[in-house]
Design a protein around this motif. Structure first.
Motif, PDB file in Angstrom:
ATOM      1  N   TRP A 131      -2.322  23.981  13.042  1.00  0.00           N
ATOM      2  CA  TRP A 131      -2.892  22.844  14.036  1.00  0.00           C
ATOM      3  C   TRP A 131      -1.842  22.249  14.732  1.00  0.00           C
ATOM      4  N   PRO A 132      -2.456  21.775  15.819  1.00  0.00           N
ATOM      5  CA  PRO A 132      -1.439  21.122  16.898  1.00  0.00           C
ATOM      6  C   PRO A 132      -0.568  19.877  15.991  1.00  0.00           C
ATOM      7  N   GLY A 133       0.705  19.853  16.110  1.00  0.00           N
ATOM      8  CA  GLY A 133       1.608  18.829  15.697  1.00  0.00           C
ATOM      9  C   GLY A 133       1.936  18.946  13.938  1.00  0.00           C
ATOM     10  N   ALA A 134       1.562  20.199  13.747  1.00  0.00           N
ATOM     11  CA  ALA A 134       1.665  20.477  12.209  1.00  0.00           C
ATOM     12  C   ALA A 134       3.265  20.403  11.767  1.00  0.00           C
ATOM     13  N   ILE A 135       3.961  20.834  12.527  1.00  0.00           N
ATOM     14  CA  ILE A 135       5.463  20.517  12.154  1.00  0.00           C
ATOM     15  C   ILE A 135       6.021  19.352  12.229  1.00  0.00           C
ATOM     16  N   ARG A 136       5.421  18.303  12.814  1.00  0.00           N
ATOM     17  CA  ARG A 136       5.646  17.024  13.075  1.00  0.00           C
ATOM     18  C   ARG A 136       5.152  16.099  11.784  1.00  0.00           C
ATOM     19  N   ALA A 137       3.924  16.526  11.450  1.00  0.00           N
ATOM     20  CA  ALA A 137       3.166  16.035  10.476  1.00  0.00           C
ATOM     21  C   ALA A 137       3.819  16.304   9.156  1.00  0.00           C
ATOM     22  N   PHE A 138       4.273  17.731   8.942  1.00  0.00           N
ATOM     23  CA  PHE A 138       5.081  17.886   7.539  1.00  0.00           C
ATOM     24  C   PHE A 138       6.266  17.236   7.446  1.00  0.00           C
ATOM     25  N   ARG A 139       6.931  17.134   8.478  1.00  0.00           N
ATOM     26  CA  ARG A 139       8.202  16.481   8.656  1.00  0.00           C
ATOM     27  C   ARG A 139       7.938  14.955   8.258  1.00  0.00           C
ATOM     28  N   LEU A 140       7.028  14.399   8.683  1.00  0.00           N
ATOM     29  CA  LEU A 140       6.495  12.893   8.373  1.00  0.00           C
ATOM     30  C   LEU A 140       6.516  12.815   7.035  1.00  0.00           C
ATOM     31  N   SER A 141       5.670  13.869   6.625  1.00  0.00           N
ATOM     32  CA  SER A 141       5.136  13.794   4.973  1.00  0.00           C
ATOM     33  C   SER A 141       6.447  13.726   4.128  1.00  0.00           C
ATOM     34  N   GLU A 142       7.264  14.729   4.533  1.00  0.00           N
ATOM     35  CA  GLU A 142       8.508  14.798   3.719  1.00  0.00           C
ATOM     36  C   GLU A 142       9.474  13.593   3.875  1.00  0.00           C
ATOM     37  N   GLY A 143       9.488  12.801   5.221  1.00  0.00           N
ATOM     38  CA  GLY A 143      10.183  11.741   5.157  1.00  0.00           C
ATOM     39  C   GLY A 143       9.518  10.566   4.486  1.00  0.00           C
ATOM     40  N   LEU A 144       8.446  10.680   3.993  1.00  0.00           N
ATOM     41  CA  LEU A 144       7.928   9.258   3.442  1.00  0.00           C
ATOM     42  C   LEU A 144       7.774   9.640   2.103  1.00  0.00           C
ATOM     43  N   ARG A 145       8.303  10.731   1.540  1.00  0.00           N
ATOM     44  CA  ARG A 145       8.204  11.146   0.005  1.00  0.00           C
ATOM     45  C   ARG A 145       8.960   9.923  -0.723  1.00  0.00           C
ATOM     46  N   PRO A 146      10.222   9.631  -0.320  1.00  0.00           N
ATOM     47  CA  PRO A 146      10.760   8.404  -1.328  1.00  0.00           C
ATOM     48  C   PRO A 146      10.257   7.071  -1.163  1.00  0.00           C
ATOM     49  N   TRP A 147       9.211   6.888  -0.025  1.00  0.00           N
ATOM     50  CA  TRP A 147       8.586   5.529   0.074  1.00  0.00           C
ATOM     51  C   TRP A 147       7.123   5.676  -0.532  1.00  0.00           C
ATOM     52  N   SER A 148       6.907   6.714  -1.108  1.00  0.00           N
ATOM     53  CA  SER A 148       5.486   6.836  -1.874  1.00  0.00           C
ATOM     54  C   SER A 148       5.502   6.408  -3.350  1.00  0.00           C
ATOM     55  N   MET A 149       5.155   5.097  -3.882  1.00  0.00           N
ATOM     56  CA  MET A 149       5.507   4.607  -5.019  1.00  0.00           C
ATOM     57  C   MET A 149       4.296   4.347  -5.768  1.00  0.00           C
ATOM     58  N   ALA A 150       3.124   4.898  -5.791  1.00  0.00           N
ATOM     59  CA  ALA A 150       2.097   4.833  -6.392  1.00  0.00           C
ATOM     60  C   ALA A 150       2.445   4.902  -7.963  1.00  0.00           C
ATOM     61  N   GLU A 151       3.182   5.807  -8.177  1.00  0.00           N
ATOM     62  CA  GLU A 151       3.256   6.294  -9.720  1.00  0.00           C
ATOM     63  C   GLU A 151       4.505   5.268 -10.126  1.00  0.00           C
ATOM     64  N   ILE A 152       5.214   4.743  -9.293  1.00  0.00           N
ATOM     65  CA  ILE A 152       6.425   3.849  -9.989  1.00  0.00           C
ATOM     66  C   ILE A 152       5.536   2.579 -10.156  1.00  0.00           C
ATOM     67  N   PHE A 153       4.695   2.295  -9.381  1.00  0.00           N
ATOM     68  CA  PHE A 153       3.924   1.024  -9.692  1.00  0.00           C
ATOM     69  C   PHE A 153       3.264   1.229 -11.058  1.00  0.00           C
ATOM     70  N   ALA A 154       2.633   2.260 -11.172  1.00  0.00           N
ATOM     71  CA  ALA A 154       1.864   2.487 -12.490  1.00  0.00           C
ATOM     72  C   ALA A 154       2.692   2.455 -13.793  1.00  0.00           C
ATOM     73  N   ILE A 155       3.946   3.049 -13.753  1.00  0.00           N
ATOM     74  CA  ILE A 155       5.013   2.915 -14.744  1.00  0.00           C
ATOM     75  C   ILE A 155       5.589   1.488 -14.986  1.00  0.00           C
ATOM     76  N   GLY A 156       5.570   0.925 -14.018  1.00  0.00           N
ATOM     77  CA  GLY A 156       6.385  -0.293 -13.789  1.00  0.00           C
ATOM     78  C   GLY A 156       5.258  -1.258 -14.671  1.00  0.00           C
ATOM     79  N   CYS A 157       3.881  -1.435 -14.093  1.00  0.00           N
ATOM     80  CA  CYS A 157       2.932  -1.958 -14.893  1.00  0.00           C
ATOM     81  C   CYS A 157       2.934  -1.521 -16.103  1.00  0.00           C
ATOM     82  N   ALA A 158       2.969  -0.324 -16.651  1.00  0.00           N
ATOM     83  CA  ALA A 158       2.819  -0.095 -18.253  1.00  0.00           C
ATOM     84  C   ALA A 158       4.119  -0.530 -18.929  1.00  0.00           C
ATOM     85  N   VAL A 159       5.428  -0.922 -18.440  1.00  0.00           N
ATOM     86  CA  VAL A 159       6.381  -1.372 -19.102  1.00  0.00           C
ATOM     87  C   VAL A 159       6.154  -2.900 -19.051  1.00  0.00           C
TER      88      VAL A 159
END
Length: 204
Positions: A131-159
């Motif tokens: 689809w149009p812009g798929a390369i930019r979309a995948f590049r953005l998804s990979e660039g945001l990977r270090p900033w996706s912290m939902a699982e870090i939030f869950a682990i931090g709350c558990a501790v």
């Protein structure tokens, strides 16, 4: 020159460069220096990743609505949701930026990454042109990977809750178990994702 570059792959962890030798389905190409997985094609991985991404979107949205936990001490109880945690600093105008950052890291960015993955992989799975812009979309998804912290939030709350449990009665709400499932799903999504295969499909 461009054809020569197409036959090279660099390890994202240690920057070692190799000539591409694509492994068969179920096999893996691993960096000889740091043992990072470079190529790992899997059968029906695209459909599995899309299903996992859809589940992630549903779980994150639902987890912001349902209670995350409740605490009872000295006859007083208080419950909160993930959205309450994200908006905990909104009472002060000076901390609005922090409030938006917390909400983005634990809610908006994980949902956005999952939606981008679905957008990129859906035509690939059904053997359609990207689809149009798929390369930019995948590049953005990979660039945001270090900033996706939902699982870090869950682990931090558990501790943190382990330490609070001695001082008060803590009860986990549905959102806590949703985030626990979210941690597992995000690990599965990353393990199923062969980024080399995705880039190759988008470029061709």
């Amino acid at each position: 020159m461009s054809r020569d570059l197409d036959q090279l792959i660099a390890c994202p962890r240690c920057d070692a460069v190799y000539h591409v030798e694509e492994p068969g389905m179920g096999e893996r190409a691993v960096c000889a220096r740091c043992h990072n997985v470079l190529i790992a094609p899997r059968k029906r991985a695209g459909k599995q990743i899309i299903a996992i991404a859809l589940a992630i979107v549903v779980l994150v949205i639902a987890a912001t609505i349902f209670p995350f936990l409740s605490i009872r001490a000295a006859g007083v109880s208080h419950g909160s949701s993930v959205l309450d945690a994200a908006l905990a600093f909104s009472s002060s105008s000076l901390l609005v930026v922090l409030t938006l950052a917390v909400a983005a890291l634990i809610v908006f960015i994980p949902v956005l990454r999952a939606l981008l993955v679905i957008y990129v992989l859906t035509p690939v799975v059904f053997d359609r042109p990207p689809w149009p812009g798929a390369i930019r979309a995948f590049r953005l998804s990979e660039g945001l990977r270090p900033w996706s912290m939902a699982e870090i939030f869950a682990i931090g709350c558990a501790v943190a809750l382990v330490k609070v449990a001695d001082l008060a009665d803590v009860h986990f709400g549905p959102a806590f178990w949703m985030f626990s499932a979210l941690v597992v799903l995000m690990m599965l999504k990353d393990s199923y994702m062969c980024r080399y295969s995705v880039w190759k499909s988008l470029e061709t």
